[in-house]
Design a protein around this motif. Structure first.
Motif, PDB file in Angstrom:
ATOM      1  N   GLN A  43       0.815  -1.218   0.000  1.00 35.61           N
ATOM      2  CA  GLN A  43       0.000   0.000   0.000  1.00 35.61           C
ATOM      3  C   GLN A  43       0.850   1.270   0.000  1.00 35.61           C
ATOM      4  O   GLN A  43       0.317   2.379   0.014  1.00 35.61           O
ATOM      5  N   GLY A  44       2.163   1.098   0.019  1.00 39.37           N
ATOM      6  CA  GLY A  44       3.060   2.249   0.005  1.00 39.37           C
ATOM      7  C   GLY A  44       3.293   2.869   1.367  1.00 39.37           C
ATOM      8  O   GLY A  44       3.763   4.015   1.455  1.00 39.37           O
ATOM      9  N   LYS A  45       3.016   2.140   2.437  1.00 36.40           N
ATOM     10  CA  LYS A  45       3.213   2.662   3.788  1.00 36.40           C
ATOM     11  C   LYS A  45       4.674   2.528   4.218  1.00 36.40           C
ATOM     12  O   LYS A  45       5.414   1.679   3.721  1.00 36.40           O
ATOM     13  N   ASP A  46       5.079   3.392   5.136  1.00 40.44           N
ATOM     14  CA  ASP A  46       6.416   3.292   5.737  1.00 40.44           C
ATOM     15  C   ASP A  46       6.329   2.343   6.937  1.00 40.44           C
ATOM     16  O   ASP A  46       5.556   2.576   7.864  1.00 40.44           O
ATOM     17  N   VAL A  47       7.126   1.288   6.912  1.00 40.20           N
ATOM     18  CA  VAL A  47       7.048   0.258   7.941  1.00 40.20           C
ATOM     19  C   VAL A  47       8.365   0.135   8.689  1.00 40.20           C
ATOM     20  O   VAL A  47       9.434   0.087   8.074  1.00 40.20           O
ATOM     21  N   LYS A  48       8.267   0.107  10.010  1.00 39.23           N
ATOM     22  CA  LYS A  48       9.421  -0.191  10.856  1.00 39.23           C
ATOM     23  C   LYS A  48       9.039  -1.353  11.771  1.00 39.23           C
ATOM     24  O   LYS A  48       7.863  -1.528  12.106  1.00 39.23           O
ATOM     25  N   ILE A  49      10.050  -2.121  12.177  1.00 39.55           N
ATOM     26  CA  ILE A  49       9.785  -3.364  12.912  1.00 39.55           C
ATOM     27  C   ILE A  49      10.624  -3.420  14.183  1.00 39.55           C
ATOM     28  O   ILE A  49      11.807  -3.074  14.177  1.00 39.55           O
ATOM     29  N   ILE A  50       9.988  -3.854  15.258  1.00 35.81           N
ATOM     30  CA  ILE A  50      10.689  -4.183  16.505  1.00 35.81           C
ATOM     31  C   ILE A  50      10.518  -5.674  16.735  1.00 35.81           C
ATOM     32  O   ILE A  50       9.388  -6.179  16.733  1.00 35.81           O
ATOM     33  N   ALA A  51      11.617  -6.380  16.903  1.00 39.88           N
ATOM     34  CA  ALA A  51      11.577  -7.829  17.117  1.00 39.88           C
ATOM     35  C   ALA A  51      11.796  -8.131  18.593  1.00 39.88           C
ATOM     36  O   ALA A  51      12.784  -7.698  19.182  1.00 39.88           O
ATOM     37  N   VAL A  52      10.885  -8.878  19.169  1.00 37.81           N
ATOM     38  CA  VAL A  52      11.009  -9.328  20.553  1.00 37.81           C
ATOM     39  C   VAL A  52      11.227 -10.836  20.519  1.00 37.81           C
ATOM     40  O   VAL A  52      10.312 -11.585  20.196  1.00 37.81           O
ATOM     41  N   GLY A  53      12.441 -11.265  20.820  1.00 38.65           N
ATOM     42  CA  GLY A  53      12.776 -12.680  20.731  1.00 38.65           C
ATOM     43  C   GLY A  53      13.751 -12.938  19.588  1.00 38.65           C
ATOM     44  O   GLY A  53      13.663 -12.327  18.529  1.00 38.65           O
ATOM     45  N   ARG A  54      14.676 -13.846  19.801  1.00 38.86           N
ATOM     46  CA  ARG A  54      15.708 -14.129  18.794  1.00 38.86           C
ATOM     47  C   ARG A  54      15.135 -14.708  17.516  1.00 38.86           C
ATOM     48  O   ARG A  54      15.643 -14.453  16.425  1.00 38.86           O
ATOM     49  N   LYS A  55      14.089 -15.523  17.638  1.00 39.11           N
ATOM     50  CA  LYS A  55      13.520 -16.159  16.456  1.00 39.11           C
ATOM     51  C   LYS A  55      12.958 -15.126  15.487  1.00 39.11           C
ATOM     52  O   LYS A  55      13.143 -15.232  14.278  1.00 39.11           O
ATOM     53  N   SER A  56      12.256 -14.131  16.012  1.00 36.35           N
ATOM     54  CA  SER A  56      11.734 -13.079  15.133  1.00 36.35           C
ATOM     55  C   SER A  56      12.866 -12.228  14.587  1.00 36.35           C
ATOM     56  O   SER A  56      12.849 -11.826  13.423  1.00 36.35           O
ATOM     57  N   ARG A  57      13.878 -11.967  15.402  1.00 38.41           N
ATOM     58  CA  ARG A  57      15.021 -11.182  14.931  1.00 38.41           C
ATOM     59  C   ARG A  57      15.701 -11.858  13.749  1.00 38.41           C
ATOM     60  O   ARG A  57      15.973 -11.221  12.727  1.00 38.41           O
ATOM     61  N   ASP A  58      15.974 -13.158  13.876  1.00 36.79           N
ATOM     62  CA  ASP A  58      16.705 -13.874  12.832  1.00 36.79           C
ATOM     63  C   ASP A  58      15.959 -13.863  11.499  1.00 36.79           C
ATOM     64  O   ASP A  58      16.549 -13.615  10.445  1.00 36.79           O
ATOM     65  N   GLN A  59      14.654 -14.116  11.551  1.00 42.98           N
ATOM     66  CA  GLN A  59      13.891 -14.195  10.308  1.00 42.98           C
ATOM     67  C   GLN A  59      13.591 -12.817   9.724  1.00 42.98           C
ATOM     68  O   GLN A  59      13.705 -12.606   8.516  1.00 42.98           O
ATOM     69  N   LEU A  60      13.199 -11.881  10.579  1.00 40.04           N
ATOM     70  CA  LEU A  60      12.815 -10.557  10.079  1.00 40.04           C
ATOM     71  C   LEU A  60      14.027  -9.760   9.594  1.00 40.04           C
ATOM     72  O   LEU A  60      13.915  -8.973   8.655  1.00 40.04           O
ATOM     73  N   GLN A  61      15.180  -9.964  10.220  1.00 42.18           N
ATOM     74  CA  GLN A  61      16.397  -9.305   9.756  1.00 42.18           C
ATOM     75  C   GLN A  61      16.738  -9.764   8.340  1.00 42.18           C
ATOM     76  O   GLN A  61      17.129  -8.969   7.484  1.00 42.18           O
ATOM     77  N   ARG A  62      16.578 -11.043   8.098  1.00 48.21           N
ATOM     78  CA  ARG A  62      16.880 -11.599   6.782  1.00 48.21           C
ATOM     79  C   ARG A  62      15.873 -11.129   5.733  1.00 48.21           C
ATOM     80  O   ARG A  62      16.235 -10.881   4.582  1.00 48.21           O
ATOM     81  N   LEU A  63      14.605 -10.981   6.133  1.00 56.58           N
ATOM     82  CA  LEU A  63      13.555 -10.647   5.171  1.00 56.58           C
ATOM     83  C   LEU A  63      13.423  -9.149   4.915  1.00 56.58           C
ATOM     84  O   LEU A  63      13.158  -8.735   3.775  1.00 56.58           O
TER      85      LEU A  63
ATOM     86  N   VAL B 266      14.387  -2.067  13.418  1.00 53.53           N
ATOM     87  CA  VAL B 266      15.062  -0.972  14.110  1.00 53.53           C
ATOM     88  C   VAL B 266      15.600  -1.356  15.480  1.00 53.53           C
ATOM     89  O   VAL B 266      16.520  -0.724  16.004  1.00 53.53           O
ATOM     90  N   ARG B 267      15.022  -2.423  16.096  1.00 48.55           N
ATOM     91  CA  ARG B 267      15.469  -2.776  17.446  1.00 48.55           C
ATOM     92  C   ARG B 267      15.057  -4.208  17.773  1.00 48.55           C
ATOM     93  O   ARG B 267      14.038  -4.695  17.294  1.00 48.55           O
ATOM     94  N   THR B 268      15.892  -4.876  18.580  1.00 44.97           N
ATOM     95  CA  THR B 268      15.611  -6.242  19.017  1.00 44.97           C
ATOM     96  C   THR B 268      15.674  -6.324  20.535  1.00 44.97           C
ATOM     97  O   THR B 268      16.557  -5.736  21.150  1.00 44.97           O
TER      98      THR B 268
END
Length: 291
Positions: free
Chosen positions: A111-131, A137-139
């Motif tokens: 939709q053209g939105k600006d998206v930022k992500i905060i990962a809580v937990g290593r599993k989300s960090r590992d996958q979301l960092q790669r994707l 922005v923060r883990t």
């Protein structure tokens, strides 16, 4: 074909694995009871907090409403908070939450939105960092503390409030796993900012008649940041209970599968050993007859 020694080694290896999965199953079962109680105890508090805010919000109008309640009036900058586990061996627990978050993130990007992500937990960090790379922005790692509590939720809530006040986010959503039972954990998305207010039918109208001192606006200014922390804490406790439930079920399945494999390998081993003994006897008999 594998030798008898190789088959014995493999059976021993599977038995060792079965001991580990059984131990993990027992540990998860022991931790699940306490985690489930914490999650269930947090639900009424979070619900009551939401009810109080709904009653206060009923007396606030327009420009008088705090920004955490009213929002910025825009819908361009989105902050997605994805809460999973630090550890694995829990089936698809973390993957299911990440999948739900990814669907929302991809929809916003489309939709053209600006998206930022905060990962809580290593599993989300590992996958979301790669994707998503720089959008992360923060883990936060939950294993930094022995138990999940206010000290776990407070830094996350403070970062969200800071990013909102600095104009880095218009809407904040939290994705986590809601605990239903040992075999059912439901990936859930909840809007944190602007704060979701209960519908009029669910508000306790008896409290809406009170006159507040100080004003509703002043109370909300203090209460909304606490509500943000409360909602995050409740989600983290739900996540914790869901993780142990999922891990217990996964390790139970792994233990039973290991048992089935041990039985199958033992049967193959016995057949091969019997065939080898029979062959040796035939050779001995044939040799004796030749003499």
């Amino acid at each position: 074909m594998a030798s008898l020694k190789e088959m014995r080694n493999r059976i021993g290896s599977v038995k060792s694995t079965q001991k580990i999965t059984k131990a993990l199953n027992m540990v998860a079962a022991a931790k699940l009871k306490r985690s489930q109680e914490q999650a269930e105890n947090a639900r009424p508090y979070a619900q009551r907090m939401a009810s109080v805010i709904a009653n206060l919000a009923a007396g606030v109008q327009g420009a008088d409403a705090p920004r955490l309640l009213a929002g910025t009036g825009e819908d361009q900058r989105h902050l997605i908070v994805v809460a999973t586990a630090d550890k694995g061996l829990a089936g698809g627990f973390s993957s299911n939450v990440i999948k739900a978050a990814r669907e929302r993130i991809n929809s916003l990007i489309a939709q053209g939105k600006d998206v930022k992500i905060i990962a809580v937990g290593r599993k989300s960090r590992d996958q979301l960092q790669r994707l998503y790379g720089e959008k992360l922005v923060r883990t936060f790692e939950l294993s930094e503390h022995k138990t999940v509590g206010l000290h776990s939720a407070q830094p996350i809530a403070e970062l969200i409030a800071e990013m909102f006040e600095n104009g880095e986010a218009d809407v904040v959503q939290l994705f986590y796993s809601q605990f239903k039972s040992v075999i059912q954990q439901v990936p859930t998305g909840a809007q944190l900012v602007p704060a979701e207010v209960q519908t009029a039918s669910s508000v306790d109208n008896s409290t809406a008649l009170y006159e507040y001192e100080p004003s509703e606006e002043e109370i909300l200014e203090t209460l909304l940041p606490r509500n943000l922390t409360t909602q995050i804490l409740a989600a983290l406790l739900e996540n914790q209970a869901g993780f142990f439930g999922s891990q217990m079920a996964a390790m139970d399945n792994a233990t039973r599968n290991a048992g089935d494999l041990i039985n199958a390998l033992t049967l193959q081993y016995n057949r091969k050993r019997q065939a080898q003994i029979t062959t040796e006897l035939i050779e001995i008999i044939a040799g004796a007859e030749a003499i």
